[in-house]
Scaffold this active site. Structure first.
Site, PDB file in Angstrom:
ATOM      1  CD  GLU A  54      -3.283  -1.162   1.605  1.00  0.00           C
ATOM      2  OE1 GLU A  54      -3.750  -0.044   1.865  1.00  0.00           O
ATOM      3  OE2 GLU A  54      -3.874  -2.239   1.854  1.00  0.00           O
TER       4      GLU A  54
HETATM    5  N1  CAA Z   1      -5.985  12.075  -4.492  1.00  0.00           N
HETATM    6  C1  CAA Z   1      -6.429  12.572  -5.672  1.00  0.00           C
HETATM    7  N2  CAA Z   1      -5.650  12.750  -6.749  1.00  0.00           N
HETATM    8  C2  CAA Z   1      -4.359  12.389  -6.635  1.00  0.00           C
HETATM    9  C3  CAA Z   1      -3.807  11.881  -5.457  1.00  0.00           C
HETATM   10  C4  CAA Z   1      -4.679  11.721  -4.351  1.00  0.00           C
HETATM   11  N3  CAA Z   1      -4.267  11.245  -3.172  1.00  0.00           N
HETATM   12  N4  CAA Z   1      -2.501  11.653  -5.654  1.00  0.00           N
HETATM   13  C5  CAA Z   1      -2.231  11.999  -6.921  1.00  0.00           C
HETATM   14  N5  CAA Z   1      -3.361  12.446  -7.512  1.00  0.00           N
HETATM   15  C6  CAA Z   1      -3.503  12.977  -8.867  1.00  0.00           C
HETATM   16  C7  CAA Z   1      -2.511  14.126  -9.047  1.00  0.00           C
HETATM   17  O1  CAA Z   1      -3.061  15.348  -8.606  1.00  0.00           O
HETATM   18  C8  CAA Z   1      -2.268  14.116 -10.536  1.00  0.00           C
HETATM   19  O2  CAA Z   1      -3.298  14.822 -11.184  1.00  0.00           O
HETATM   20  P1  CAA Z   1      -2.923  16.053 -12.150  1.00  0.00           P
HETATM   21  O3  CAA Z   1      -2.151  15.415 -13.276  1.00  0.00           O
HETATM   22  O4  CAA Z   1      -4.252  16.593 -12.542  1.00  0.00           O
HETATM   23  O5  CAA Z   1      -2.094  16.984 -11.349  1.00  0.00           O
HETATM   24  C9  CAA Z   1      -2.402  12.644 -10.893  1.00  0.00           C
HETATM   25  O6  CAA Z   1      -3.134  12.015  -9.836  1.00  0.00           O
HETATM   26  C10 CAA Z   1      -1.069  11.978 -11.052  1.00  0.00           C
HETATM   27  O7  CAA Z   1      -0.393  12.166  -9.847  1.00  0.00           O
HETATM   28  P2  CAA Z   1       1.177  12.315  -9.753  1.00  0.00           P
HETATM   29  O8  CAA Z   1       1.698  13.189 -10.859  1.00  0.00           O
HETATM   30  O9  CAA Z   1       1.483  12.722  -8.362  1.00  0.00           O
HETATM   31  O10 CAA Z   1       1.640  10.817 -10.043  1.00  0.00           O
HETATM   32  P3  CAA Z   1       3.028  10.159  -9.805  1.00  0.00           P
HETATM   33  O11 CAA Z   1       3.297   9.278 -10.956  1.00  0.00           O
HETATM   34  O12 CAA Z   1       4.037  11.169  -9.392  1.00  0.00           O
HETATM   35  O13 CAA Z   1       2.708   9.151  -8.561  1.00  0.00           O
HETATM   36  C11 CAA Z   1       2.529   8.480  -6.282  1.00  0.00           C
HETATM   37  C12 CAA Z   1       2.270   9.568  -7.343  1.00  0.00           C
HETATM   38  C13 CAA Z   1       2.117   9.108  -4.973  1.00  0.00           C
HETATM   39  C14 CAA Z   1       3.992   8.097  -6.231  1.00  0.00           C
HETATM   40  C15 CAA Z   1       1.631   7.265  -6.616  1.00  0.00           C
HETATM   41  O14 CAA Z   1       2.036   6.654  -7.821  1.00  0.00           O
HETATM   42  C16 CAA Z   1       1.635   6.207  -5.518  1.00  0.00           C
HETATM   43  O15 CAA Z   1       0.962   6.366  -4.509  1.00  0.00           O
HETATM   44  N6  CAA Z   1       2.375   5.110  -5.733  1.00  0.00           N
HETATM   45  C17 CAA Z   1       2.324   3.982  -4.810  1.00  0.00           C
HETATM   46  C18 CAA Z   1       1.256   3.019  -5.247  1.00  0.00           C
HETATM   47  C19 CAA Z   1       0.868   2.097  -4.147  1.00  0.00           C
HETATM   48  O16 CAA Z   1       0.607   2.503  -3.019  1.00  0.00           O
HETATM   49  N7  CAA Z   1       0.777   0.836  -4.496  1.00  0.00           N
HETATM   50  C20 CAA Z   1       0.318  -0.148  -3.558  1.00  0.00           C
HETATM   51  C21 CAA Z   1      -0.402  -1.201  -4.292  1.00  0.00           C
HETATM   52  S1  CAA Z   1      -1.890  -1.687  -3.577  1.00  0.00           S
HETATM   53  C22 CAA Z   1      -1.520  -2.860  -2.415  1.00  0.00           C
HETATM   54  O17 CAA Z   1      -0.442  -2.986  -1.927  1.00  0.00           O
HETATM   55  C23 CAA Z   1      -2.720  -3.608  -2.021  1.00  0.00           C
HETATM   56  C24 CAA Z   1      -2.537  -4.868  -1.329  1.00  0.00           C
HETATM   57  O18 CAA Z   1      -2.868  -5.905  -1.888  1.00  0.00           O
HETATM   58  C25 CAA Z   1      -2.179  -4.880   0.114  1.00  0.00           C
END
Ligand code: CAA
Length: 384
Positions: A368
């Protein structure tokens, strides 16, 4: 500010504690060793109303607050983090997303049984399919694709490390509907495991949370009905990020429970084990370890409560949930390692539980969103 738990909170905490001691503790070492999914335990969680704790009663849930969720996850994770992750994913990543963004028909068909954790007398849970072989932290790099075929969508691709992957009946799948649009080209679909073209890969052989059911899932020309799309095309990345913000409260609470379980075992052991003519808790070296463990655990608990409180009050909890997760997971890794140290040679063998808690703690720094990803989210939040 009020730090007092309500009578209802205390009742839920006790119910979770009793469930953990009476149902999870027996067999927990064997389930870990043999990688056995805790099916009976999850059915009991469903009966307790813990598989859809925060879902409104009209949608099959228990209508509890997020503080209750933190309390329940902490108690269960003290003993069995394989069971608690199944509960956390179903509550936070599946039910929450459906309740927040699903249509009335989607809620009726999928959310009600998922929140109840049962359908037609059988276990009925969900999974969240974002990660891929080449899209873990970099979640926008989705290779799973969905084509609009007019009457339906066609889904192709592979998802990795899916919690509840083999047991879940329902998958929430993130896929590219338009790769040229990056994060704005990702869409979420509800997919049933039983549909033609869905294939569950082998169960992962993991370091920790070995009872939890982690698989890769492949899709080959899976026909997905149009009405199974969640939100508009292109909403999938926002859906995933919003959902994960709540999921991170769940994993933070799991980490908190792993840490407090290790602390409780260590404090008890320190009053029983003697060295140099006295119980080891009388040695300052052990006292300082226990003091630091208790302090970090309390700080982690307060961060979990704060994120939960923000969520319950309709505030933005993106930053606070990442703070809770990064701090609690690091506290869990540190505390469990110290717990093994306090137990000495006994800590290194399975019967004393702390080596399992140490192995279980590690995943809380990875899934996550890794600790590094949490720091990106926090930096964006605090430097805004
Ligand atoms: N709420 C709403 N919108 C959001 C947001 C949020 N929390 N975070 C990002 N966005 C939006 C941004 O505003 C952006 O929109 P705009 O282009 O309009 O500005 C868009 O989404 C893209 O965002 P970023 O440019 O910030 O994207 P990024 O490529 O830099 O990635 C990141 C951001 C925070 C690193 C994200 O990719 C991330 O959280 N990565 C980790 C993924 C993760 O947690 N994976 C876990 C897998 S699930 C799991 O583990 C489940 C299980 O089985 C236990």
């Amino acid at each position: 500010m009020n730090f007092q738990l309500t009578d209802e909170h205390l009742t839920i905490k006790k119910a979770a504690h009793d469930f953990a001691v009476n149902s999870c503790l027996p067999g927990v070492i064997e389930r870990d060793e043999k990688q056995v999914f805790p099916r009976e335990q999850v059915i009991q969680l469903a009966e307790l109303g813990f598989m859809g704790m925060m879902v409104k009663p009209e949608w099959g849930g228990s209508g509890m607050d997020t503080i209750s969720y933190v309390l329940a996850l902490e108690e269960i994770s003290k003993i069995d983090a394989s069971t608690s992750v199944c509960m956390s994913v179903n509550n936070s990543l599946v039910c929450w997303g459906l309740e927040a963004y699903g249509t009335e028909a989607q809620k009726q068909k999928y959310l009600v049984p998922l929140a109840q954790g049962m359908k037609d007398g059988e276990l009925y849970i969900g999974a969240f399919l974002l990660s891929e072989p080449e899209a873990g932290s970099d979640a926008t790099s989705q290779r799973t694709v969905v084509e609009d075929k007019g009457s339906h969508y066609l889904l192709n691709g592979t998802k990795n490390w899916i919690t509840n992957g083999g047991t879940a009946s329902v998958y929430l799948v993130m896929a590219q509907t338009d790769a040229s649009k990056g994060s704005k080209g990702i869409t979420t679909f509800i997919v049933e495991k039983s549909w033609p073209g869905v294939q569950v890969g082998a169960k992962e052989n993991k370091l920790g949370i070995r009872g939890s059911d982690t698989h890769s899932i492949s899709f080959t020309d899976v026909e997905v009905p149009k009405e199974n799309r969640i939100g508009d095309e292109g909403f999938g990345f926002t859906f995933a990020m919003k959902t994960l913000a709540g999921g991170r409260i769940g994993i933070a609470s799991q980490a908190l429970g792993i840490a407090s379980g290790a602390y409780e075992l260590s404090a008890r052991y320190a009053t029983q084990r003697k060295a140099f003519g006295k119980e080891i808790f009388q040695h300052q070296a052990i006292q300082f370890k226990l003091a630091d463990m208790a302090t970090r655990i309390e700080a982690a608990r307060l961060l979990c409560f704060h994120a939960a409180w923000e969520k319950d009050h309709g505030l933005d909890y993106t930053t606070s949930s990442s703070m809770a997760k990064v701090f609690a997971s690091e506290a869990a890794m540190w505390t469990t390692t110290e717990a093994v140290q306090i137990h000495g040679g006994y800590g290194y063998v399975k019967e004393y539980h702390v080596e399992r808690l140490m192995r279980d703690a590690k995943i809380t720094q990875i899934y996550e969103g890794t600790s590094e990803i949490q720091r990106i989210v926090i930096a964006r939040g605090v430097l805004r």
